[in-house]
Design a protein around this motif. Sequence first.
Motif, PDB file in Angstrom:
ATOM      1  N   SER A  19       0.844  -1.195   0.000  1.00  0.00           N
ATOM      2  CA  SER A  19       0.000   0.000   0.000  1.00  0.00           C
ATOM      3  C   SER A  19       0.879   1.244   0.000  1.00  0.00           C
ATOM      4  O   SER A  19       1.763   1.375   0.848  1.00  0.00           O
ATOM      5  N   PRO A  20       0.642   2.199  -0.923  1.00  0.00           N
ATOM      6  CA  PRO A  20       1.458   3.412  -0.933  1.00  0.00           C
ATOM      7  C   PRO A  20       1.192   4.300   0.275  1.00  0.00           C
ATOM      8  O   PRO A  20       2.017   5.118   0.642  1.00  0.00           O
ATOM      9  N   LEU A  32       7.183  -3.244  -4.888  1.00  0.00           N
ATOM     10  CA  LEU A  32       5.783  -2.999  -5.218  1.00  0.00           C
ATOM     11  C   LEU A  32       4.871  -4.061  -4.618  1.00  0.00           C
ATOM     12  O   LEU A  32       3.781  -3.759  -4.146  1.00  0.00           O
ATOM     13  N   LYS A  87       3.420  -1.563 -11.900  1.00  0.00           N
ATOM     14  CA  LYS A  87       3.813  -0.151 -11.863  1.00  0.00           C
ATOM     15  C   LYS A  87       2.992   0.667 -12.860  1.00  0.00           C
ATOM     16  O   LYS A  87       2.520   1.762 -12.531  1.00  0.00           O
ATOM     17  N   GLN A 136      -0.467   1.102 -11.427  1.00  0.00           N
ATOM     18  CA  GLN A 136      -0.482   2.101 -10.358  1.00  0.00           C
ATOM     19  C   GLN A 136      -0.350   3.510 -10.936  1.00  0.00           C
ATOM     20  O   GLN A 136      -1.035   4.432 -10.496  1.00  0.00           O
ATOM     21  N   ASP A 137       0.541   3.668 -11.932  1.00  0.00           N
ATOM     22  CA  ASP A 137       0.721   4.979 -12.552  1.00  0.00           C
ATOM     23  C   ASP A 137      -0.557   5.427 -13.262  1.00  0.00           C
ATOM     24  O   ASP A 137      -0.929   6.597 -13.201  1.00  0.00           O
ATOM     25  N   LYS A 151      -3.568   4.558 -12.453  1.00  0.00           N
ATOM     26  CA  LYS A 151      -4.545   4.903 -11.406  1.00  0.00           C
ATOM     27  C   LYS A 151      -4.263   6.306 -10.867  1.00  0.00           C
ATOM     28  O   LYS A 151      -5.177   7.117 -10.696  1.00  0.00           O
TER      29      LYS A 151
END
Length: 199
Positions: free
Chosen positions: A13-14, A86, A117, A120-121, A123
Amino acid sequence: IAAIDETCLLVRSPISGRLEQVAFWQKPGKESPPSICSEKACQKCIDQRGKTGYSFEPCRFPTPSGRDVVQPLEYCLPLTYGQELLAVLRIKLEAGQSLASERVFKHVGDEIAIALKLGQDRKIFSEMQNAEMALAERRTVSHFLHDHLGQNLAYLHLKLDQFAGDSQSLSPELLRADLKHMQDAAKQAYETVRSTLEA
């Protein structure tokens, strides 16, 4: 490549930095809760970061637990992009099985990491676009209210100041006409607010 019993994908989770389970697969016909999906089980992969980065290796080596029974091998495949972890792909093999080629998993790991990645980018980009659209909408509403509602309220304010200062000198006909214009301006202001809120 391997006779896999269970596989689990945990994504970092970021926000919290913790690994969270997002997917779980198991051998067809087997229906039991996941035994390998936990952040603690993958903590070893996080802690093992060294000069060479994260490594793909067994999390637990097979040990005899009886005469003919061998504990299944479990692997931890860190999915990294640059030096950033990640996600972790946990793999539990069927008892007594081993990997035919670890190299294949290392290459597949790079491809999965790139796909993660990119996802995620995308999103983040989508969230930024949504925020920009919301901001543009706020600006549009702000300008619309300023141009329409502000003009009507300024007119009402001016007329009320006139009435408060010198209502005696106005003729009844002029007073009625001004009140009618003020009533129309108030109604228009009300409709502007209502239609803006509905939109």
